[in-house]
Design an enzyme around this catalytic site. Structure first.
Site, PDB file in Angstrom:
ATOM      1  N   ASP A 101      -1.456   2.543   9.157  1.00 35.41           N
ATOM      2  CA  ASP A 101      -1.886   2.221   7.768  1.00 35.41           C
ATOM      3  C   ASP A 101      -2.673   3.309   7.127  1.00 35.41           C
ATOM      4  OD1 ASP A 101      -2.817   1.028   5.750  1.00 35.41           O
ATOM      5  OD2 ASP A 101      -4.229  -0.352   6.585  1.00 35.41           O
ATOM      6  N   ASP A 131      -0.334   4.220   0.267  1.00 38.27           N
ATOM      7  CA  ASP A 131      -0.656   3.104   1.169  1.00 38.27           C
ATOM      8  C   ASP A 131       0.338   2.516   2.119  1.00 38.27           C
ATOM      9  OD1 ASP A 131      -2.042   1.226   2.649  1.00 38.27           O
ATOM     10  OD2 ASP A 131      -2.789   0.181   1.091  1.00 38.27           O
TER      11      ASP A 131
END
Length: 509
Positions: free
Chosen positions: A103, A290
């Protein structure tokens, strides 16, 4: 050393090089990513978790998310429920295997702990057993992370972390002993490995990526993502540490500098629908690359326009319709008189200050209609609706539309506001007529085709199509902000260059 000896040494070196894996020879470390299709159970869980997240954020107030200047505000909005891409790491010696999300929108590593006794979620996933690791080091510092649709709490420990062929020594991570709620119970992953900056790391823990660089484990301070969008499930792509694989992209990357450390954030230009400007980001917006967000999130004002163009279902906003019917002509007149757009809503009496802020609270009120939500003009839904109307009208005036056409169009947009739960359905048979959506990055337009931004759930007659766009409003100084998640990164190979503090995009191969 004689000529014969030198020749033998060189021959041995060549043979050794040939025997090495390609990645080792290139100085690259590759982590295969598995892809899981979005299923109906995940969608239901996402909606339920989204409702809980909306209630929690509503108590804090939507505008507080950006007003405090805190670095962790975006993490507090993250939704992992529809995550599709996972990889495997090991923690401890010998390595205990965990499936994690890599992430770039957070910075901590956490995995479930064997000391997690009272959260059901822990019993559905692998758990770290410190007593079985010869390299474990006790830390004990408490830690907690709040996400948009879930939270974890526990304590820090230190151990070796295996990522591909690399072993990162003395890595600080969180042993999660509490994983309340639905989010992590139904998740297909065990934990999260954050690849963001230390500035947003809970407990100021040094991220795994930093340790890789500090310990000289990668040839270059660069990592890259390639998502295989052509696979429904199984082989989902690859994350490469130490560089990039030329077979994963076409042409050259367009690079933009990181504008604010914490997230991989950069400046972005105009957003176009079918080649036409939306106007909202013409003077610039911020964006975050992201990998931990499955959809593509942006300001409600633009997502509403996208909804209208792709025929997505939405929710009706009575506040929006009231603004159009009672103040629409007045707003148009002020725009034609070249009044500064940011001052218009205060001039007509719908906002109590000059300047934009988020509209999440207003959209939430459409569905919840809770008493007291609209008290106070500064953050009320009427003010939010007015600000959106000004942006929409500006854009229509720039296209030389008549006033009647503009007012009718804005009224239609009031029927297409995105659901607060973040999901909008579309007709699977209409993809051919949907427009391209383009983002201006580094002066270049990056287009998404309908088949790239529409997600298909199920097969055959039971198949459903959902929009890959979702609304998320982040007010200044952090916003307006776009979060370019897997929908965008699936279409564009993404390079995270830590050495030169930049992000690069090229068409995925």
């Amino acid at each position: 050393m004689g000529t014969r000896s030198v020749a033998l040494v060189l021959l041995a070196a060549v043979l050794l090089q040939a025997l090495l894996p390609a990645s080792a020879a290139e100085g690259l470390v590759r982590i295969a990513l598995k892809k899981r299709p979005i299923d109906e159970n995940s969608r239901v869980a996402a909606r339920l978790s989204g409702e809980e997240g909306a209630r929690r954020l509503g108590l804090r107030g939507a505008n507080s998310l950006g007003g405090g200047g805190g670095e962790g505000d975006i993490v507090a909005l993250k939704n992992y429920m529809n995550a599709q891409y996972f990889g495997e790491i090991g923690v401890g010696t010998p390595p205990q295997k965990f499936t994690v999300i890599f992430d770039t929108g957070s910075s901590n590593l956490w995995v479930p702990s064997a000391k997690c006794y009272f959260s059901i979620a822990c019993f559905f996933h692998s758990r770290y057993k410190s007593g079985q690791s010869s390299t474990y080091q006790k830390n004990g510092k408490p830690a907690a992370i709040q996400y948009g649709t879930g939270s974890i709490a526990g304590f820090f420990s230190e151990d070796s972390v295996t990522v591909g062929d690399l072993v990162v020594k003395d890595q600080e991570f969180i042993e999660a002993t509490k994983e309340p709620g639905l989010t992590f119970m139904v998740a297909k992953f065990d934990g999260i490995l954050g690849l963001g900056f230390q500035e947003i790391s809970v407990g100021d823990a040094v991220p795994v990526w930093y340790k890789m660089v500090e310990q000289g484990l990668v040839s270059e301070p660069v990592f890259s993502f390639w998502f295989n969008r052509h696979s429904d499930e199984g082989e989902g792509g690859e994350i490469v540490f130490g560089g990039m694989d030329p077979s994963h992209y076409k042409g050259n990357h367009t690079y933009v500098p990181v504008s604010q450390k914490g997230y991989w954030q950069f400046e972005m230009g105009d957003v176009l629908i079918g080649g036409k400007t939306t106007g909202f980001c013409a003077s610039g917006c911020s964006a975050i690359a992201d990998s931990g967000t499955s959809l593509l999130a942006g300001p409600t004002a633009i997502i509403t326009e996208i909804n209208e163009k792709i025929g997505a279902t939405g929710v009706v906003s009575q506040e929006c319709k009231t603004v159009v019917s009672q103040y629409g002509q007045q707003i148009l007149d002020l725009l034609l008189a070249e009044t500064q757009p940011s001052k218009i809503c205060s001039q007509v009496g719908l906002c109590t200050f000059d300047g934009k802020h988020g509209v999440s609270a207003g959209i939430k009120s459409v569905v919840d209609d809770e008493a007291g939500e609209s008290n106070g003009l500064q953050s009320g839904p009427m003010c939010n609706a007015c600000e959106m109307a000004v942006v929409w009208m500006q854009n229509q005036l720039a296209q030389n539309k008549t006033q009647d056409l503009i007012l009718n169009y804005i009224n239609q947009l009031c029927d297409k506001l995105p659901s607060p739960m973040g999901e909008s359905s579309v007709d699977c048979g209409s993809l051919a007529s949907m427009p391209e959506i383009s983002f201006t990055i580094g002066g270049k337009k990056f287009a998404l085709k309908p088949e790239e931004y529409i997600l298909k759930v199920g097969e055959g007659a039971a198949a459903q199509c959902i929009s890959g766009f979702t609304a998320m409003d982040i007010p200044p100084p952090r916003g307006p902000l776009w979060i370019l998640g897997d929908v965008f990164m699936g279409a564009y190979h993404t390079v995270f260059d830590y050495g030169k503090m930049r992000v690069g995009f090229a068409k995925s191969a």
